[in-house]
Design a protein around this motif. Sequence first.
Motif, mmCIF file in Angstrom:
data_model
loop_
_atom_site.group_PDB
_atom_site.id
_atom_site.type_symbol
_atom_site.label_atom_id
_atom_site.label_comp_id
_atom_site.label_asym_id
_atom_site.label_seq_id
_atom_site.Cartn_x
_atom_site.Cartn_y
_atom_site.Cartn_z
ATOM 1 N N GLU A 110 0.820 -1.287 0.008
ATOM 2 C CA GLU A 110 -0.051 0.012 0.109
ATOM 3 C C GLU A 110 0.816 1.187 0.088
ATOM 4 N N GLN A 145 3.895 1.458 -1.279
ATOM 5 C CA GLN A 145 4.812 1.677 -2.569
ATOM 6 C C GLN A 145 3.826 2.088 -3.687
ATOM 7 N N TYR A 146 2.423 1.926 -3.427
ATOM 8 C CA TYR A 146 1.387 2.188 -4.512
ATOM 9 C C TYR A 146 0.935 3.592 -4.428
ATOM 10 N N ARG A 205 0.967 5.393 -7.923
ATOM 11 C CA ARG A 205 -0.456 4.610 -8.171
ATOM 12 C C ARG A 205 -0.322 4.181 -9.481
ATOM 13 N N LYS A 206 0.564 3.256 -9.662
ATOM 14 C CA LYS A 206 0.719 2.248 -10.769
ATOM 15 C C LYS A 206 1.162 0.812 -10.205
ATOM 16 N N ASN A 207 0.744 -0.175 -11.316
ATOM 17 C CA ASN A 207 0.804 -1.495 -10.854
ATOM 18 C C ASN A 207 1.949 -1.725 -10.413
ATOM 19 N N LEU A 208 2.219 -2.388 -9.416
ATOM 20 C CA LEU A 208 3.598 -2.835 -8.627
ATOM 21 C C LEU A 208 4.213 -4.208 -9.222
ATOM 22 N N TYR A 243 -3.275 -3.776 -6.018
ATOM 23 C CA TYR A 243 -2.038 -2.913 -6.458
ATOM 24 C C TYR A 243 -0.981 -3.923 -7.012
#
Length: 376
Positions: free
Chosen positions: A76, A78-79, A83-86, A234
Amino acid sequence: MKNKLYILLIVVYILTFGFILDINGVFAEEMILTANLIINVSFLGIIGILFLISIISFIRLNSVTGALVRTAGEMERQYEPDRKNLWPDYRKKQEVFSSALLNRRFAKYQKHVSVHTDKKGNITDVCPIETYINEDLLNQVASTWFNTNISGAMTGLGILGTFLGLSLGLSSFSGNDIFTISENIAPLLDGMKVAFHTSVYGIFFSLIFSFVYRSLMSDAYEKLDRFLDVFHEYVQPRTHTGDEALSSMLLYQANMASSLRKIQELLQGNAQTQIDGVEKIVGQFMKCMSETMGAEFGKLGRSLEQSCETQSVCAEDFRHLTERMQKMLESCNTIQEVLGDTADKQKRAEEALADTCERIGNELYALGRMRDMYEE
């Protein structure tokens, strides 16, 4: 603190063990080793071993679920900035969890995704993370196969202690009269104490353990669900399939259709404007023509009216002529029918005349034969 409820087992066990020792006189100045004390200590020792195995499995379960919660929180954090897919960050990451077991399971998931990734980096198929990290894994860590039987084992030990205590008391009880029976009451009561004590703490431990075990497993499943929700939102990689390509094409076509519709509306608006302009021009032209050639147009109008009247008269005459022709056709049809009936009558008359001539010929032939016979 829900995941620390196993401490309650330790506290309750210590208090119960101390109580049993106290009522058996262990803390008295002169301790007497009795069968009641030996049996209770033995049963409590067995229960203590079972509790120790369960508590070890609960500690191991808390370690795994704690790792899930910490990793979910890290995902959470890191996202949030971009707000990009991890998934690009976790595609080859090795130490994702603080648990070796979870890291091994996640490595298998990474391998599965890499196998289904083409040369362009597009992922064609992704199995859900639940295939590798799921409730079955938590049940394995928590030794569910063992802990689900502990409550029944506690109750069974309590019942076993009951019958064992009664057996010890009855085996020491003997006598045929009131004097001998009164002397053997004490061994019987000691046996009943064993039966009573083992039954009480066996059922009590069963209820406490069942409550603790269910609470710990419920907490573990909640933490697993939280991690899975965070991972799906995420981190889970996005697949690239033909359906997505088709969706992109449909979206492109929809945008093109919208653009064409706007162009059509614009053209329709221009066309309407042009039509309005032409109507104005034609109106002005007709007005000018009417002013300059009003008289000539009047004459032309009167000529047209006369022509219309003449045409009406001709149409009326043609209608009368048509009616007369219709009547003539009807008369011809009637005459044709009469002639047909006359022809039929004439044909029947001819047939009758032919029959008559044939009869007359036959009679003349008969008279001729009679004349020849007479002459002879």
